[in-house]
Design a protein around this motif. Structure first.
Motif, mmCIF file in Angstrom:
data_model
loop_
_atom_site.group_PDB
_atom_site.id
_atom_site.type_symbol
_atom_site.label_atom_id
_atom_site.label_comp_id
_atom_site.label_asym_id
_atom_site.label_seq_id
_atom_site.Cartn_x
_atom_site.Cartn_y
_atom_site.Cartn_z
ATOM 1 N N GLY A 177 0.481 -1.714 -0.054
ATOM 2 C CA GLY A 177 0.224 -0.016 -0.455
ATOM 3 C C GLY A 177 0.749 1.596 -0.118
ATOM 4 N N ALA A 178 0.269 2.417 0.072
ATOM 5 C CA ALA A 178 0.901 3.794 -0.109
ATOM 6 C C ALA A 178 1.718 3.716 1.096
ATOM 7 N N SER A 179 2.546 4.227 0.880
ATOM 8 C CA SER A 179 3.944 5.032 1.774
ATOM 9 C C SER A 179 3.020 5.766 2.942
ATOM 10 N N GLY A 180 3.482 5.754 3.792
ATOM 11 C CA GLY A 180 3.250 6.601 4.871
ATOM 12 C C GLY A 180 1.829 6.108 5.865
ATOM 13 N N SER A 181 1.071 5.169 4.986
ATOM 14 C CA SER A 181 -0.338 4.564 5.688
ATOM 15 C C SER A 181 -0.130 4.021 7.267
ATOM 16 N N GLY A 182 1.314 3.778 7.357
ATOM 17 C CA GLY A 182 1.370 3.453 8.999
ATOM 18 C C GLY A 182 2.085 1.869 8.843
ATOM 19 N N MET A 199 12.767 15.374 9.102
ATOM 20 C CA MET A 199 13.144 14.499 8.535
ATOM 21 C C MET A 199 12.933 13.329 9.335
ATOM 22 N N ASN A 200 13.290 13.312 10.191
ATOM 23 C CA ASN A 200 13.067 12.036 10.964
ATOM 24 C C ASN A 200 11.626 11.845 12.117
ATOM 25 N N GLU A 201 10.915 13.188 11.607
ATOM 26 C CA GLU A 201 9.529 12.315 11.862
ATOM 27 C C GLU A 201 8.612 12.083 10.976
ATOM 28 N N LEU A 202 9.001 12.242 9.850
ATOM 29 C CA LEU A 202 8.053 11.819 8.473
ATOM 30 C C LEU A 202 9.061 9.971 8.261
ATOM 31 N N PRO A 203 7.351 9.653 7.596
ATOM 32 C CA PRO A 203 7.703 8.196 7.101
ATOM 33 C C PRO A 203 9.196 7.810 6.155
ATOM 34 N N LEU A 204 9.191 6.742 5.686
ATOM 35 C CA LEU A 204 10.352 6.756 4.671
ATOM 36 C C LEU A 204 10.167 7.177 3.209
ATOM 37 N N GLY A 205 9.641 7.002 2.608
ATOM 38 C CA GLY A 205 8.976 7.188 1.910
ATOM 39 C C GLY A 205 8.333 8.927 1.266
ATOM 40 N N LYS A 206 8.313 9.868 2.497
ATOM 41 C CA LYS A 206 8.091 11.260 2.230
ATOM 42 C C LYS A 206 9.089 11.993 2.925
ATOM 43 N N GLN A 207 10.131 10.804 3.714
ATOM 44 C CA GLN A 207 11.296 11.473 3.167
ATOM 45 C C GLN A 207 12.554 11.378 2.272
ATOM 46 N N ARG A 208 11.940 10.323 1.258
ATOM 47 C CA ARG A 208 12.810 9.930 0.270
ATOM 48 C C ARG A 208 12.210 11.123 -0.620
ATOM 49 N N LEU A 242 9.417 4.439 -2.324
ATOM 50 C CA LEU A 242 8.460 5.096 -2.363
ATOM 51 C C LEU A 242 7.467 4.129 -3.238
ATOM 52 N N ASP A 243 5.908 4.681 -3.352
ATOM 53 C CA ASP A 243 4.717 4.014 -3.793
ATOM 54 C C ASP A 243 5.007 4.087 -4.710
ATOM 55 N N GLN A 244 4.379 2.399 -5.371
ATOM 56 C CA GLN A 244 4.386 2.401 -7.216
ATOM 57 C C GLN A 244 4.009 4.471 -8.157
ATOM 58 N N GLN A 245 2.985 4.851 -7.163
ATOM 59 C CA GLN A 245 2.422 6.522 -7.840
ATOM 60 C C GLN A 245 3.631 7.500 -7.737
ATOM 61 N N GLN A 246 4.015 7.727 -6.434
ATOM 62 C CA GLN A 246 5.297 8.157 -6.290
ATOM 63 C C GLN A 246 6.530 7.845 -6.953
ATOM 64 N N THR A 247 7.022 6.490 -7.575
ATOM 65 C CA THR A 247 7.380 6.383 -8.427
ATOM 66 C C THR A 247 7.700 6.227 -10.005
ATOM 67 N N LEU A 248 6.103 6.514 -10.196
ATOM 68 C CA LEU A 248 5.745 6.465 -11.695
ATOM 69 C C LEU A 248 5.725 8.367 -11.986
ATOM 70 N N HIS A 249 4.866 9.103 -10.828
ATOM 71 C CA HIS A 249 5.509 10.694 -10.327
ATOM 72 C C HIS A 249 6.439 10.776 -10.526
ATOM 73 N N PHE A 250 7.357 10.239 -10.261
ATOM 74 C CA PHE A 250 9.047 10.375 -9.894
ATOM 75 C C PHE A 250 9.986 10.749 -11.673
ATOM 76 N N ASN A 251 10.023 8.988 -12.298
ATOM 77 C CA ASN A 251 10.007 8.912 -13.043
ATOM 78 C C ASN A 251 10.323 10.175 -14.273
ATOM 79 N N LYS A 252 8.680 10.121 -14.426
ATOM 80 C CA LYS A 252 7.614 11.322 -15.216
ATOM 81 C C LYS A 252 9.197 12.668 -15.563
ATOM 82 N N LEU A 253 8.997 13.310 -13.815
ATOM 83 C CA LEU A 253 9.585 14.253 -13.614
ATOM 84 C C LEU A 253 11.173 14.209 -14.290
ATOM 85 N N VAL A 254 11.840 12.576 -14.192
ATOM 86 C CA VAL A 254 13.708 12.934 -14.506
ATOM 87 C C VAL A 254 13.183 12.928 -16.213
#
Length: 493
Positions: free
Chosen positions: A38-43, A398-407, A431-443
């Motif tokens: 599931g999504a990054s930061g969901s717990g 930064m250390n209060e964020l979930p790993l995906g949001k840190q990244r 990163l979750d799958q949507q975040q990965t798609l988003h970032f690679n589109k930015l690249v």
């Protein structure tokens, strides 16, 4: 009817004072092996740590071990990050320290770390050999912990867990940093310990899993929802369609040379161990490369040369931005033209900086912010915070964020100065799958403007579409260089 292995009722938990789990219920019966996705930061990680009793015990989490089993009656949790200490008990390492000879003398070896673990859990060291061999880790017994790459640190923690064979094993992002063969071998080993009685919970968004995984769940709005394999597919309807920040649309101007990197017979050794051997590689301005190679093939060392972090750069015939290394340029003059993210940089980054401070520090290649950046730099930072959807976390540490949001914050830091050369070493870990798609589109968008790219990733499906060329390392040597979708232009004999 036998008791469930895990029984959780109405669990409510907060992460950094924010509710993430709300009246969550979960029952795990014997012979069930779960994938939690599931999504990054969901717990997911918060739940895993609670089940393992890390930091606190909860009365509404009931664990029932099999008293007839010979396996250790424990819940063993393998985190995505491994925090180790040197021989003096210190853990405040810095990024370039792994290339410092003195530091290698003050940290334990892999063998010493494993011997200590085996003694603690009354394990026979000989029984670890099968796991070490399967994960390609046997040759690293004499290496010190600080010399290991992120993928090798992940393997070390997996070796411990597979050697221990606890009754319940929770692995948080176990495939991060592992090459293709290591992932395949890991799945075989997980299947084997499952057959011996270990029950598994894997936290992952990967699709290639051991056959023993027979239940899948995700966390939605704080509650656990069981899903089918078909429901794991993520659609792209929510992928951010925000316009790329205006300053990133500016054409990258190369102010020095059409040649960004030129290496001629580059060799790197630590004592008798040769890490890189006769490396020849040329990268021209605007080219987009993917760097492939198994764990331990020399990728991290190669990148450390380019980024100015490795002291042996001066002993080699190595040109960067048209200048031979050691001809008078400072490490900071090199770094101001490079945007870098890597698992190691993330590992050593200052966790006490806020998201905003971390991103703006990319202008200065520092870990944290130590000066007033001025109006234009502040504006660019704010644009990226909005683009990556980090507005609500702008002033969060930064250390209060979930790993995906840190990244995501560190990815923003990497591109905030719109550098000539982007070095993205497994940028989408965590990163979750949507975040990965988003970032690679930015690249892909960035690379339309003349940016030179070196991208490290183990899977073709996770790399940007703009990649044109590939270099493959094998045991410290260039195995092949090729233009993608064409025949190799250089192959090792």
């Amino acid at each position: 009817m036998s008791q469930p292995v895990v029984h959780i009722t109405k669990l409510n938990l907060k992460y950094q004072h924010k509710p993430v789990l709300k009246d969550l219920n979960w029952t795990i019966n014997r012979s069930e092996n779960w994938l939690l996705c599931g999504a990054s930061g969901s717990g997911k990680t918060t739940l895993a740590k609670a089940m393992a009793g890390i930091g606190h015990s909860y009365s509404n989490i009931e664990i029932n071990f099999n008293q007839q089993s010979s396996l250790p009656a424990i819940v063993y949790y393998v985190a995505n990050w491994f925090q180790f200490k040197d021989l003096e008990g210190q853990s405040n390492f810095y990024y370039q320290q792994r290339y410092n000879k003195q530091s290698t003398e003050t940290t334990a070896t892999v063998k010493a770390e494993l011997e200590s673990f085996g003694k603690k859990h009354s394990l026979s060291f000989n029984e670890a050999d099968k796991v070490l061999n399967a994960l390609g880790f046997s040759k690293l017994k004499t290496a010190t912990l600080i010399q290991l790459s992120s993928g090798e640190h992940k393997k070390l923690q997996l070796v411990k867990a597979l050697w221990l064979k606890p009754q319940l094993l929770i692995l948080d992002l176990p495939y991060n940093g592992l090459d293709v063969l290591s992932r395949k071998n890991l799945n075989t080993l997980l299947q084997e310990i499952s057959d011996e009685g270990t029950q598994l919970i894997l936290i992952s968004n990967e699709t290639e899993l051991p056959g023993c995984i027979n239940r899948i769940a995700k966390i939605e709005q704080g509650k656990l929802v069981e899903i089918s394999a078909d429901e794991r597919t993520w659609n792209d309807t929510e992928t951010h369609h925000k316009p790329v920040p205006s300053f990133l649309n500016e054409t990258v101007v190369n102010t020095s040379s059409e040649e960004i990197i030129r290496m001629i017979n580059v060799n790197i050794s630590y004592g008798e161990k040769q890490v890189l051997k006769n490396i020849n590689w040329e990268v021209k301005a605007g080219e987009k490369w993917v760097l492939h190679g198994h764990n331990g093939s020399g990728k991290s060392t190669l990148l450390s040369l380019i980024c100015g972090d490795h002291p042996q750069a001066y002993a080699n015939d190595f040109h960067l931005f048209g200048n031979k290394r050691g001809s008078g340029e400072s490490i900071w003059e090199i770094k101001e033209r490079i945007g870098l993210i890597s698992p190691e940089l993330h590992w050593y980054f200052d966790p006490s900086a806020t998201v905003w401070q971390s991103i703006v520090s990319g202008f200065y290649d520092s870990s944290g912010l130590f000066c007033d950046p001025g109006y234009s730099k502040k504006a660019q930072t704010d644009e990226l915070i909005h683009y990556f959807g980090l507005d609500d976390y702008k002033n969060t540490l930064m250390n209060e964020l979930p790993l995906g949001k840190q990244r995501l914050a560190l990815l923003a830091r990497t591109i905030v100065k719109n550098p000539e050369l982007l070095i993205l070493d497994e940028p989408c870990q965590g990163l979750d799958q949507q975040q990965t798609l988003h970032f690679n589109k930015l690249v892909d968008e960035l690379c339309k403007n003349g940016t030179t790219l070196i991208y490290v990733g183990h899977f073709e499906s996770q790399i940007p579409g703009c990649i044109e060329k590939r270099i493959l390392l094998e045991n410290g040597e260039v195995n092949s260089v090729e233009i993608l979708h064409k025949k190799p232009i250089l192959t090792k004999n």
